[in-house]
Design an enzyme around this catalytic site. Structure first.
Site, PDB file in Angstrom:
ATOM      1  N   LYS A  34       0.799  -1.288  -0.116  1.00  0.00           N
ATOM      2  CA  LYS A  34       0.102  -0.083  -0.027  1.00  0.00           C
ATOM      3  C   LYS A  34       0.877   1.297   0.004  1.00  0.00           C
ATOM      4  O   LYS A  34       2.113   1.396   0.445  1.00  0.00           O
ATOM      5  CB  LYS A  34      -1.096   0.082   1.329  1.00  0.00           C
ATOM      6  CG  LYS A  34      -0.182   0.040   2.557  1.00  0.00           C
ATOM      7  CD  LYS A  34      -1.156  -0.433   3.539  1.00  0.00           C
ATOM      8  CE  LYS A  34      -0.523  -0.329   4.850  1.00  0.00           C
ATOM      9  NZ  LYS A  34      -1.486  -0.444   6.097  1.00  0.00           N
ATOM     10  N   TYR A 251      16.698  29.814   7.517  1.00  0.00           N
ATOM     11  CA  TYR A 251      15.581  30.396   8.075  1.00  0.00           C
ATOM     12  C   TYR A 251      15.363  30.369   9.889  1.00  0.00           C
ATOM     13  O   TYR A 251      15.797  29.490  10.613  1.00  0.00           O
ATOM     14  CB  TYR A 251      14.633  29.464   7.548  1.00  0.00           C
ATOM     15  CG  TYR A 251      14.302  29.889   6.118  1.00  0.00           C
ATOM     16  CD1 TYR A 251      13.930  31.202   5.792  1.00  0.00           C
ATOM     17  CD2 TYR A 251      14.189  28.632   5.305  1.00  0.00           C
ATOM     18  CE1 TYR A 251      13.729  31.203   4.176  1.00  0.00           C
ATOM     19  CE2 TYR A 251      13.991  28.880   3.982  1.00  0.00           C
ATOM     20  CZ  TYR A 251      13.743  30.066   3.300  1.00  0.00           C
ATOM     21  OH  TYR A 251      13.587  30.306   2.182  1.00  0.00           O
TER      22      TYR A 251
HETATM   23  C1  LIG Z   1      -0.678  -1.855   6.883  1.00  0.00           C
HETATM   24  C2  LIG Z   1      -1.094  -3.122   7.285  1.00  0.00           C
HETATM   25  C3  LIG Z   1      -0.393  -4.141   7.438  1.00  0.00           C
HETATM   26  C4  LIG Z   1       1.201  -3.902   7.535  1.00  0.00           C
HETATM   27  O1  LIG Z   1       1.532  -3.377   8.483  1.00  0.00           O
HETATM   28  P1  LIG Z   1       3.163  -3.240   8.979  1.00  0.00           P
HETATM   29  O2  LIG Z   1       3.089  -2.492  10.373  1.00  0.00           O
HETATM   30  O3  LIG Z   1       3.518  -2.166   8.033  1.00  0.00           O
HETATM   31  O4  LIG Z   1       3.497  -4.595   8.755  1.00  0.00           O
HETATM   32  C5  LIG Z   1      -0.926  -5.441   7.880  1.00  0.00           C
HETATM   33  N1  LIG Z   1      -2.227  -5.603   8.071  1.00  0.00           N
HETATM   34  C6  LIG Z   1      -3.177  -4.503   7.659  1.00  0.00           C
HETATM   35  C7  LIG Z   1      -4.669  -4.749   7.970  1.00  0.00           C
HETATM   36  C8  LIG Z   1      -2.687  -3.443   7.464  1.00  0.00           C
HETATM   37  O5  LIG Z   1      -3.404  -2.302   7.356  1.00  0.00           O
END
Ligand SMILES: *Cc1c(COP(=O)(O)O)cnc(C)c1O
Length: 358
Positions: A34, A251
């Protein structure tokens, strides 16, 4: 020459981390891609894991459709499931796996004319209190899915709130509650994110869902796992100057030299995703040697301390995070998580390395 800033993506390290996670967890593992693979480029990461990963997971349908359009044929789970009937139709049309975490999604499936042969990941809320069916309702939701005749396969899943905190009993309690509420229901199980895989031996089930660990950022407080950093955010010193005592840098003039300080300018800024809030002292390396950020991060540049590194100068390589500088250390200095830093990377080119790159 264009500015020398880039994010190098080591695809061999990605594959190493995936194999490591699956070996540790046992069973199968969906590589979570994702948010453009946490900033690493979802299509390239999926291609690098083709034939290795058991499948992929993304948050939303459009992320999965983009992978399909790029030729990814492996299973892809949509972790947030369908938002409406059109979304569900898209999930069906592209052969995606879908989460079902609430009543409205159950109804979408029951009422859909096209839905058929879906692989549903039925999500239970075992304690995170964000999404998922209440444990008391999970058996009834399962029964309705079966009765709908539209799911050919149902996997039971839950998600951990605090698996990155080994001294909290929340995770053990979530596991026990999930197991009790789903006992007797047919179907495979999936409970572990990265921290579950790395930190909780009793969280091993049929499917793991590792995300952040694939990218080499260990989420546990005391990483001992041998993951390899995948992204290296790097640039070069493009100008050098020496501040005299009393000179205020950049800055806001927040960094005031107390003695002569040799400063290197680096063409990376918060517009590239480097955190503006990172304070003086945040680690960097210059030509492989430890140094620190000084002064405020600007949109297009930042400043590093070269005082102790007289042999460095224009053209010296600067690593903001990667193999030498842990992204976790930068995140800690900036008061955030590696997740946020990695998925914020933008504007710099992603340069792929490793077998079967470019
Ligand atoms: C994002 C997500 C993961 C992966 O999580 P990590 O902490 O990056 O390993 C797994 N399961 C769900 C439902 C998620 O939303």
């Amino acid at each position: 020459m264009a500015r020398p800033s880039r994010a190098r993506i080591d695809l061999d390290a990605l594959r190493h981390n995936y194999r490591f996670a699956r070996q540790l967890h046992g069973g199968r593992a969906l590589a979570v891609l994702k948010a453009n693979a946490y900033g690493h480029g979802a299509v390239r990461c999926a291609q690098a894991l083709a034939g290795i990963a058991d499948g992929f997971a993304v948050a939303f349908t459009d992320e999965a459709v983009a992978l399909r359009a790029a030729g990814v044929t492996a299973p892809i789970l949509v972790l947030e499931g369908a938002f409406d009937a059109d979304d569900l139709a898209n999930i069906q049309a592209h052969g995606l796996w879908t989460a079902v975490h609430q009543e409205a999604q159950l109804q979408l499936i029951e009422q859909s004319a096209q839905a058929d042969g879906l692989h549903v990941w039925l999500k239970a809320d075992s304690g995170m209190r964000r999404v998922g069916f209440a444990l008391a309702d999970i058996a009834a939701a399962h029964a309705r899915l079966v009765a709908s005749g539209k799911a050919s396969r149902i996997t039971l899943m839950t998600h951990f709130a605090r698996a990155d905190e080994p001294d909290q009993d929340t995770t053990a309690r979530q596991i026990a509650a999930f197991d009790a509420a789903t006992a007797g229901l047919p179907g495979e199980r999936s409970v572990s994110n990265s921290a579950g895989v790395l930190g909780w031996a009793d969280a091993r089930r049929d499917w793991a869902r590792p995300g952040i660990l694939l990218y080499g950022a260990d989420p546990m407080p005391e990483p001992v796992h041998g993951l390899q950093a995948v992204m290296t955010l790097e640039s070069q010193v493009f100008a050098v100057r020496t501040l005299q005592p009393g000179d205020a840098l950049g800055y806001g003039g927040r960094f005031v030299a107390e003695h002569p300080v040799r400063i290197g300018l680096v063409a990376v800024g918060y517009a590239d995703g480097y955190p503006r809030i990172a304070p003086t002292g945040t680690p960097v390396t210059v030509d492989g040697r430890p140094s620190r950020l000084v002064g405020r991060v600007s949109m297009d540049m930042l400043t590093v301390d070269l005082s102790a590194l007289p042999e460095t100068g224009i053209g010296s390589r600067v690593e903001l995070w990667g193999k030498q500088v842990s992204v976790n250390d930068v995140a800690r200095a900036a008061g955030t998580l590696s997740y946020e830093l990695l998925c914020n990377v933008k504007r710099v080119p992603l340069v792929y390395e490793g077998a079967d790159a470019p």
